[in-house]
Design an enzyme around this catalytic site. Structure first.
Site, PDB file in Angstrom:
ATOM      1  N   TYR A 122      -9.263   3.649  -5.510  1.00  0.00           N
ATOM      2  CA  TYR A 122      -8.338   4.746  -5.784  1.00  0.00           C
ATOM      3  C   TYR A 122      -8.376   5.281  -7.206  1.00  0.00           C
ATOM      4  O   TYR A 122      -7.711   6.251  -7.504  1.00  0.00           O
ATOM      5  CB  TYR A 122      -6.910   4.300  -5.411  1.00  0.00           C
ATOM      6  N   ASP A 141     -15.038  -1.344   8.950  1.00  0.00           N
ATOM      7  CA  ASP A 141     -15.756  -1.611   7.698  1.00  0.00           C
ATOM      8  C   ASP A 141     -16.847  -2.643   7.933  1.00  0.00           C
ATOM      9  O   ASP A 141     -16.605  -3.705   8.521  1.00  0.00           O
ATOM     10  CB  ASP A 141     -14.786  -2.108   6.628  1.00  0.00           C
ATOM     11  N   ASN A 168      -9.426  -0.830  10.367  1.00  0.00           N
ATOM     12  CA  ASN A 168      -8.165  -0.279   9.870  1.00  0.00           C
ATOM     13  C   ASN A 168      -7.613   0.709  10.893  1.00  0.00           C
ATOM     14  O   ASN A 168      -8.255   1.711  11.196  1.00  0.00           O
ATOM     15  CB  ASN A 168      -8.383   0.429   8.533  1.00  0.00           C
ATOM     16  N   GLY A 203      -6.903   5.304   5.214  1.00  0.00           N
ATOM     17  CA  GLY A 203      -6.434   6.244   4.200  1.00  0.00           C
ATOM     18  C   GLY A 203      -6.807   7.681   4.496  1.00  0.00           C
ATOM     19  O   GLY A 203      -7.883   7.966   5.021  1.00  0.00           O
ATOM     20  N   GLU A 238     -13.660  -5.761   9.284  1.00  0.00           N
ATOM     21  CA  GLU A 238     -12.318  -5.499   9.797  1.00  0.00           C
ATOM     22  C   GLU A 238     -12.252  -4.082  10.317  1.00  0.00           C
ATOM     23  O   GLU A 238     -13.171  -3.277  10.101  1.00  0.00           O
ATOM     24  CB  GLU A 238     -11.262  -5.696   8.699  1.00  0.00           C
ATOM     25  N   SER A 280      -6.515  -2.146   1.751  1.00  0.00           N
ATOM     26  CA  SER A 280      -6.844  -1.646   0.415  1.00  0.00           C
ATOM     27  C   SER A 280      -7.418  -2.734  -0.481  1.00  0.00           C
ATOM     28  O   SER A 280      -7.372  -2.639  -1.702  1.00  0.00           O
ATOM     29  CB  SER A 280      -5.620  -1.005  -0.260  1.00  0.00           C
ATOM     30  N   ARG A 315     -10.937   3.151  11.433  1.00  0.00           N
ATOM     31  CA  ARG A 315     -12.127   3.021  10.585  1.00  0.00           C
ATOM     32  C   ARG A 315     -12.568   1.558  10.565  1.00  0.00           C
ATOM     33  O   ARG A 315     -11.758   0.678  10.255  1.00  0.00           O
ATOM     34  CB  ARG A 315     -11.836   3.465   9.149  1.00  0.00           C
ATOM     35  N   GLU A 334       0.817  -1.210   0.000  1.00  0.00           N
ATOM     36  CA  GLU A 334       0.000   0.000   0.000  1.00  0.00           C
ATOM     37  C   GLU A 334       0.858   1.270   0.000  1.00  0.00           C
ATOM     38  O   GLU A 334       0.393   2.346   0.370  1.00  0.00           O
ATOM     39  CB  GLU A 334      -0.927  -0.017   1.216  1.00  0.00           C
TER      40      GLU A 334
END
Length: 355
Positions: free
Chosen positions: A256, A298, A314, A318, A312, A190, A296, A13
């Protein structure tokens, strides 16, 4: 403040991280801070007696950020491109510059930066940094461990198991799963290396490909559903972001590539009760993994049953212009630069208030 923004590193990443770091560095410089963007893997070749000058260089180190490629970076080529023969994942002058800074802003993604090892080293060296502590990073980086903790703490998560390399020939029947399933790396982000498989042949190929990169993979039943991101700051949930990929699922390209997905914040397809339930589960996941400062979580909501599951968390999500967390923060009333400063302030409150 003198701030080193760490981005890049030795990770799949890497490019995403460089874009995150560039955004953070620009925003902090615009708000009057002496911020410098630094790639911890490549380091900074400079006269060791004049390192303090880095904080006043006109470009702030931003020349190292060249945007995100659609394909993963070639890490073997990256290693060969680095001068010298050091086996360290830290390049020249990295620790020295971080020690000189008032705080180091962690804009790293992936195993290098999110697995807690760098945070633990900084703790030992007395280097102040942003984002979650080393334990929270380590727990959330391992999806197998995360799933076990969620089950113990009552955080809704899909059924699943994890396989080690020596178990790669174990069949789905033996594992108690039926197609379709999701195969994903135990550590990573990602959506790199995530496979949705519908046939035995696809499953075999996914397992083979996964074990080329990692020693452990997670297998879960495929859930046909809608995805949501729940940003957390200081233990409290931000407005949910609803993710609608243009094609397929929310993979690396859709995340992205401009126009790869629609990201709606606040989420419009949930009622108030559903929204609050997911936000509460996000806060519970944050606490269960011993995280602090921000992260964050998800989620996916099953199209057929309406049940929601945490996929999960993070620990260093990002921070690019296309990223989910800054969008959630904006919906909560924080402009980008203001949110970057909030992360710094909350990091200091969490760990360095008395130092």
């Amino acid at each position: 403040m003198k701030i080193i923004v760490l981005a890049g590193g030795y990770s799949n990443e890497r490019d995403v991280s460089l874009n995150s770091g560039a955004g953070v560095c620009k925003a902090l410089r615009e708000r009057g801070h002496q911020a410098f963007l630094l790639d911890p893997f490549m380091g900074f070749e400079y006269d060791s007696d004049k390192l303090e000058e880095a904080f006043d260089l006109p470009d702030g180190g931003l020349s190292i950020a060249k945007g995100i490629e659609i394909k993963e970076p070639d890490l073997d080529a990256l290693w060969k491109s680095r001068p010298g023969d050091s086996l360290s994942y830290l390049g020249p002058n990295v620790l020295e510059l971080c020690s000189m800074a008032d705080i180091t802003f962690m804009a790293l993604h992936g195993s290098f930066g999110e697995n807690g090892k760098l945070q633990a080293a900084f703790d030992v060296l007395g280097i102040r940094y942003t984002g979650p502590n080393s334990l929270g990073c380590a727990l959330s980086m391992d999806k197998g461990v995360t799933k076990e903790i969620f089950k113990m703490q009552g955080v809704p998560t899909p059924d699943g198991t994890h396989l080690f390399r020596h178990q790669k020939d174990v069949s789905l029947d033996e594992l108690g799963f039926r197609l379709p399933v999701v195969v994903k790396p135990c550590s990573g982000g990602s959506s790199l290396g995530v496979y949705i498989v519908h046939t035995e042949e696809e499953y075999k190929n996914a397992i083979e490909s996964s074990f080329e990169k990692e020693d452990e993979v997670v297998i879960e039943p495929f859930i046909d559903g809608r995805e949501y991101a729940c940003g957390i700051i200081d233990g409290k949930a931000l407005p949910l972001v609803e993710i609608v990929p243009k094609d397929g699922f929310f993979d690396y390209v859709n995340k992205y590539q401009l126009g790869g997905a629609s990201e709606i914040c606040p989420a419009q397809s949930l009622n108030e009760e559903q929204t609050k339930a997911i936000q509460a589960a996000g806060e519970k996941a944050f606490a269960a993994l011993r995280l602090d400062v921000y992260s964050r979580a998800d989620f996916i909501v099953d199209n057929h049953t309406g049940e929601f599951y945490c996929l999960e968390v993070n620990s260093l999500p990002g921070m690019t212009s296309a990223s989910l967390l800054p969008k959630a923060a904006k919906a909560a009333g924080y402009e980008y630069g203001e949110f970057c400063e909030l992360i710094i302030r909350k990091s200091i409150e969490a760990r360095y208030q008395n130092s």
